[in-house]
Scaffold this motif. Structure first.
Motif, PDB file in Angstrom:
ATOM      1  N   ALA A  11       0.838  -1.209   0.000  1.00 33.00           N
ATOM      2  CA  ALA A  11       0.000   0.000   0.000  1.00 33.00           C
ATOM      3  C   ALA A  11       0.865   1.249   0.000  1.00 33.00           C
ATOM      4  CB  ALA A  11      -0.960  -0.014   1.183  1.00 33.00           C
ATOM      5  N   GLY A  12       1.911   1.243  -0.854  1.00 32.22           N
ATOM      6  CA  GLY A  12       2.598   2.488  -1.177  1.00 32.22           C
ATOM      7  C   GLY A  12       1.793   3.182  -2.276  1.00 32.22           C
ATOM      8  N   VAL A  13       2.359   4.250  -2.830  1.00 31.21           N
ATOM      9  CA  VAL A  13       1.606   4.993  -3.852  1.00 31.21           C
ATOM     10  C   VAL A  13       1.375   4.132  -5.090  1.00 31.21           C
ATOM     11  CG1 VAL A  13       1.645   6.995  -5.384  1.00 31.21           C
ATOM     12  CG2 VAL A  13       2.355   7.231  -3.003  1.00 31.21           C
ATOM     13  N   THR A  14       2.349   3.289  -5.471  1.00 30.75           N
ATOM     14  CA  THR A  14       2.155   2.439  -6.653  1.00 30.75           C
ATOM     15  C   THR A  14       0.958   1.517  -6.458  1.00 30.75           C
ATOM     16  OG1 THR A  14       4.533   2.444  -7.120  1.00 30.75           O
ATOM     17  CG2 THR A  14       3.242   0.715  -8.162  1.00 30.75           C
ATOM     18  N   GLY A  15       0.951   0.786  -5.355  1.00 27.76           N
ATOM     19  CA  GLY A  15      -0.112  -0.189  -5.110  1.00 27.76           C
ATOM     20  C   GLY A  15      -1.472   0.483  -4.959  1.00 27.76           C
ATOM     21  N   LEU A  16      -1.509   1.588  -4.223  1.00 26.44           N
ATOM     22  CA  LEU A  16      -2.802   2.246  -3.980  1.00 26.44           C
ATOM     23  C   LEU A  16      -3.333   2.918  -5.245  1.00 26.44           C
ATOM     24  CD1 LEU A  16      -2.079   3.672  -0.422  1.00 26.44           C
ATOM     25  CD2 LEU A  16      -3.717   1.855  -1.007  1.00 26.44           C
ATOM     26  N   THR A  17      -2.430   3.459  -6.073  1.00 22.09           N
ATOM     27  CA  THR A  17      -2.895   4.048  -7.344  1.00 22.09           C
ATOM     28  C   THR A  17      -3.482   2.948  -8.219  1.00 22.09           C
ATOM     29  OG1 THR A  17      -1.166   5.730  -7.244  1.00 22.09           O
ATOM     30  CG2 THR A  17      -2.204   5.382  -9.385  1.00 22.09           C
ATOM     31  N   ALA A  18      -2.754   1.830  -8.329  1.00 28.12           N
ATOM     32  CA  ALA A  18      -3.263   0.713  -9.144  1.00 28.12           C
ATOM     33  C   ALA A  18      -4.622   0.267  -8.607  1.00 28.12           C
ATOM     34  CB  ALA A  18      -2.266  -0.446  -9.127  1.00 28.12           C
ATOM     35  N   ALA A  19      -4.716   0.100  -7.278  1.00 29.82           N
ATOM     36  CA  ALA A  19      -5.959  -0.406  -6.682  1.00 29.82           C
ATOM     37  C   ALA A  19      -7.115   0.572  -6.909  1.00 29.82           C
ATOM     38  CB  ALA A  19      -5.747  -0.648  -5.186  1.00 29.82           C
ATOM     39  N   TRP A  20      -6.837   1.873  -6.746  1.00 31.01           N
ATOM     40  CA  TRP A  20      -7.912   2.850  -6.907  1.00 31.01           C
ATOM     41  C   TRP A  20      -8.405   2.894  -8.353  1.00 31.01           C
ATOM     42  CZ3 TRP A  20     -11.848   4.730  -4.928  1.00 31.01           C
ATOM     43  CH2 TRP A  20     -12.442   5.910  -5.366  1.00 31.01           C
ATOM     44  N   ARG A  21      -7.476   2.841  -9.306  1.00 33.17           N
ATOM     45  CA  ARG A  21      -7.894   2.842 -10.724  1.00 33.17           C
ATOM     46  C   ARG A  21      -8.676   1.562 -11.059  1.00 33.17           C
ATOM     47  NH1 ARG A  21      -7.908   7.776 -10.714  1.00 33.17           N
ATOM     48  NH2 ARG A  21      -5.970   8.917 -11.005  1.00 33.17           N
ATOM     49  N   LEU A  22      -8.255   0.442 -10.487  1.00 29.29           N
ATOM     50  CA  LEU A  22      -8.989  -0.814 -10.730  1.00 29.29           C
ATOM     51  C   LEU A  22     -10.383  -0.744 -10.116  1.00 29.29           C
ATOM     52  CD1 LEU A  22      -6.020  -3.254 -10.047  1.00 29.29           C
ATOM     53  CD2 LEU A  22      -7.324  -3.149 -12.195  1.00 29.29           C
ATOM     54  N   ALA A  23     -10.471  -0.180  -8.909  1.00 29.60           N
ATOM     55  CA  ALA A  23     -11.778  -0.060  -8.249  1.00 29.60           C
ATOM     56  C   ALA A  23     -12.685   0.858  -9.056  1.00 29.60           C
ATOM     57  CB  ALA A  23     -11.587   0.467  -6.825  1.00 29.60           C
ATOM     58  N   GLU A  24     -12.111   1.954  -9.567  1.00 27.34           N
ATOM     59  CA  GLU A  24     -12.912   2.872 -10.391  1.00 27.34           C
ATOM     60  C   GLU A  24     -13.439   2.176 -11.641  1.00 27.34           C
ATOM     61  OE1 GLU A  24     -11.431   7.426 -10.081  1.00 27.34           O
ATOM     62  OE2 GLU A  24     -10.102   6.049 -11.117  1.00 27.34           O
ATOM     63  N   ALA A  25     -12.649   1.216 -12.159  1.00 22.62           N
ATOM     64  CA  ALA A  25     -13.067   0.492 -13.368  1.00 22.62           C
ATOM     65  C   ALA A  25     -13.986  -0.673 -13.023  1.00 22.62           C
ATOM     66  CB  ALA A  25     -11.830  -0.010 -14.117  1.00 22.62           C
ATOM     67  N   GLY A  26     -14.399  -0.734 -11.759  1.00 23.24           N
ATOM     68  CA  GLY A  26     -15.382  -1.741 -11.368  1.00 23.24           C
ATOM     69  C   GLY A  26     -14.793  -3.083 -10.986  1.00 23.24           C
ATOM     70  N   ARG A  27     -13.466  -3.153 -10.814  1.00 22.96           N
ATOM     71  CA  ARG A  27     -12.865  -4.438 -10.440  1.00 22.96           C
ATOM     72  C   ARG A  27     -12.937  -4.632  -8.920  1.00 22.96           C
ATOM     73  NH1 ARG A  27     -13.169  -4.094 -15.183  1.00 22.96           N
ATOM     74  NH2 ARG A  27     -11.791  -5.031 -16.735  1.00 22.96           N
ATOM     75  N   ASP A  28     -13.085  -5.892  -8.530  1.00 19.23           N
ATOM     76  CA  ASP A  28     -13.082  -6.242  -7.106  1.00 19.23           C
ATOM     77  C   ASP A  28     -11.610  -6.404  -6.694  1.00 19.23           C
ATOM     78  OD1 ASP A  28     -13.223  -7.491  -4.645  1.00 19.23           O
ATOM     79  OD2 ASP A  28     -13.701  -9.453  -5.534  1.00 19.23           O
ATOM     80  N   VAL A  29     -11.123  -5.452  -5.922  1.00 14.51           N
ATOM     81  CA  VAL A  29      -9.694  -5.422  -5.616  1.00 14.51           C
ATOM     82  C   VAL A  29      -9.471  -5.474  -4.097  1.00 14.51           C
ATOM     83  CG1 VAL A  29      -9.661  -2.878  -5.740  1.00 14.51           C
ATOM     84  CG2 VAL A  29      -7.544  -4.121  -6.022  1.00 14.51           C
ATOM     85  N   LEU A  30      -8.403  -6.153  -3.703  1.00 14.48           N
ATOM     86  CA  LEU A  30      -8.039  -6.231  -2.290  1.00 14.48           C
ATOM     87  C   LEU A  30      -6.573  -5.829  -2.169  1.00 14.48           C
ATOM     88  CD1 LEU A  30      -8.794  -7.268   0.619  1.00 14.48           C
ATOM     89  CD2 LEU A  30      -7.825  -9.475  -0.079  1.00 14.48           C
TER      90      LEU A  30
END
Ligand code: FDA
Length: 451
Positions: A11-30
């Motif tokens: 959960a650095g900036v790389t991981g959180l940016t990836a996760a947030w963009r995936l969540a915005e695209a409707g993906r179920d992300v953990l």
């Protein structure tokens, strides 16, 4: 067991940016983060300053005007910035150890100044010819990757102080390794990733602004938006994978997903056991990467006393223990803060001292630039990244001689359902938060596009 679309480790900036963009695209992300906080190399600590608490950014803090991926994210997250204090003269300490004030031109002999200008021109030309995401494609990449920056500078220039100044900006100040320990190609990539070598020389570019509340506000806000999709205290130690997906182990707990993003520094990937093992080149490539080392030191004073003396706080010297220092007073703070950096072999040396002696040596070095008052701070704070297994140094990782051309391409290659990324594998924004945003965004876009 629930099967998520994507698990992001880190959960650095790389991981959180990836996760947030995936969540915005409707993906179920953990998101699984080993530490008990988000942010990785971004962290704000509170220290006592003569009875009153004060906040210090222990990791990354500055934003530059060309870092448009980070600037765009700051806008999107509603985070404001403020400029670094820059009114007054700067200070340079050269080979003779004398502190000299200057406004425009570096106070060095004319021949040294001319040699610095010439070397800057050559490095700018090399950087302009390079795609920082594909440095191995630069004509002459093989030769430049086979010699150290120090040897390359010796080939180009016979003025030692000019060479030492150029080496300062790429070695101690950026890759945080001595100039004999990384290749000229790695140095050019560092410059190309910041737009040019001239940008690295210009504190008004590379250290332009800070974020209100600290740069850690970026991961904090991303994590707030992701909510309970972010889990802390989840140290991933084992990953079983096949083309169909992954099973991620945290102690006795297992999580399943179709895709995995390992958003951790390349050197930290080895903490994870993979079943089946990663292809050999993935292990070997990361063995040729290592963290640089810099100790970031901050001293808080009752006032920003250097401003009264007409200084902007910017000070540097290739032969000083603290090779560069700046006014780091947060906006709205009446007390004054200086930040300084002790890098590579000097960091090794001070690391061997006890804490009291290290503080004395660092404050002595600050006093060379700012005078006696620098020896008497209200608070003194050091960064500690080299002692943390989940990071391992500062600011980031880079290759040994020849590693970039031999192994550079491997670091971003996926293996089955597993993607890898951190600011250490960025092109533009390499080793910076801007690069973390770019890599995180790329990773999410690739997954959403089914790549
Ligand atoms: P980062 O290392 O931040 O995140 C990786 C995360 O993965 C961590 O939270 C870690 O705990 C977690 N992790 C690792 N292994 C795990 C596992 N097995 N299971 C679960 N979690 C795991 N940049 C800049 O732009 N401006 C600046 O001024 C500075 N200055 C600066 C100063 C100092 C002292 C440092 C250390 C760094 C900087 N930087 C900087 C660099 C900047 O901080 C850095 O590039 C990014 O924060 C890196 O973000 P990443 O997400 O890529 O990695």
């Amino acid at each position: 067991m629930v099967t998520h679309d994507v698990i992001v480790v880190g959960a650095g900036v790389t991981g959180l940016t990836a996760a947030w963009r995936l969540a915005e695209a409707g993906r179920d992300v953990l998101v699984l983060e080993a530490r008990d906080r988000v942010g990785g190399r971004l962290r704000t600590d509170t220290a006592d300053a003569a009875g009153a608490p004060a906040s210090f950014e222990i990791g990354g803090q500055w934003v530059s005007p060309d870092q448009d991926a980070l600037l765009g994210l700051l806008d999107e997250l509603g985070l404001a910035t403020y400029p670094r204090h820059r009114e007054g003269d700067s200070v340079y300490v050269g080979r003779d150890g004398v502190a000299r004030r200057f406004a425009e031109d570096l106070p060095v002999p004319a021949a040294t100044a001319a040699a610095i200008t010439e070397l800057t021109k050559r490095l700018d030309a090399l950087a302009a010819a390079m795609d920082p995401a594909r440095p191995w494609e630069l004509p002459d990449a093989g030769h430049l990757d086979g010699i150290s920056l120090r040897s390359w500078l010796e080939e180009q220039c016979d003025d030692a102080e000019a060479r030492d100044n150029i080496a300062l900006y790429l070695g101690p100040a950026m890759l945080t390794k001595p100039a004999h320990a990384f290749s000229a190609l790695q140095a050019v990539q560092m410059a190309a990733s910041a737009g040019s070598f001239s940008n690295l020389l210009d504190a008004d570019v590379i250290l332009d602004r800070r974020v209100v509340g600290g740069l850690q506000s970026v991961p904090l806000e991303l994590a707030r938006r992701l909510g309970d999709r972010v889990r802390l205290g989840q140290d991933v130690t084992r990953v079983e994978w096949s083309d169909g997906g992954v099973v991620v182990h945290v102690g006795d707990v297992r999580y399943a997903a179709r895709r995995l993003v390992l958003a951790v520094p390349p050197t930290v990937v080895r903490r994870v056991r993979f079943d089946p093992e990663l292809p050999a080149e993935h292990r070997i490539a990361r063995e040729h990467q290592s963290f640089g080392l810099v100790v970031k030191v901050q001293a808080m004073y009752s006032t920003p006393f250097w401003r009264e003396a007409g200084l902007d706080g910017t000070a540097f010297g290739p032969y000083e223990l603290v090779h560069e220092a700046y006014d780091n007073t947060p906006e709205g703070e009446s007390r004054g803060v200086l930040v300084g950096f002790v890098s590579d072999v000097n960091a090794d040396a001070v690391g061997a001292l006890d804490a009291e002696e290290r503080r004395t040596r660092v404050l002595d070095s600050l006093a060379v630039y700012y005078g006696e008052p620098a020896r008497h701070p209200l608070a003194y704070v050091e960064s500690d990244w080299q002692h943390q297994e989940l990071t391992g140094g500062a600011y980031g990782t880079s290759f040994d001689l020849g590693g970039l051309t031999r192994w550079g391409q491997v670091l971003r290659q996926p293996v089955g359902p597993i993607e890898f990324g951190s600011s250490d594998v960025a092109g533009l924004g390499f080793q910076h938060v801007d690069g973390a945003v770019r890599v995180g965004t790329d990773l999410a876009e690739g997954i959403v596009a089914g790549r």
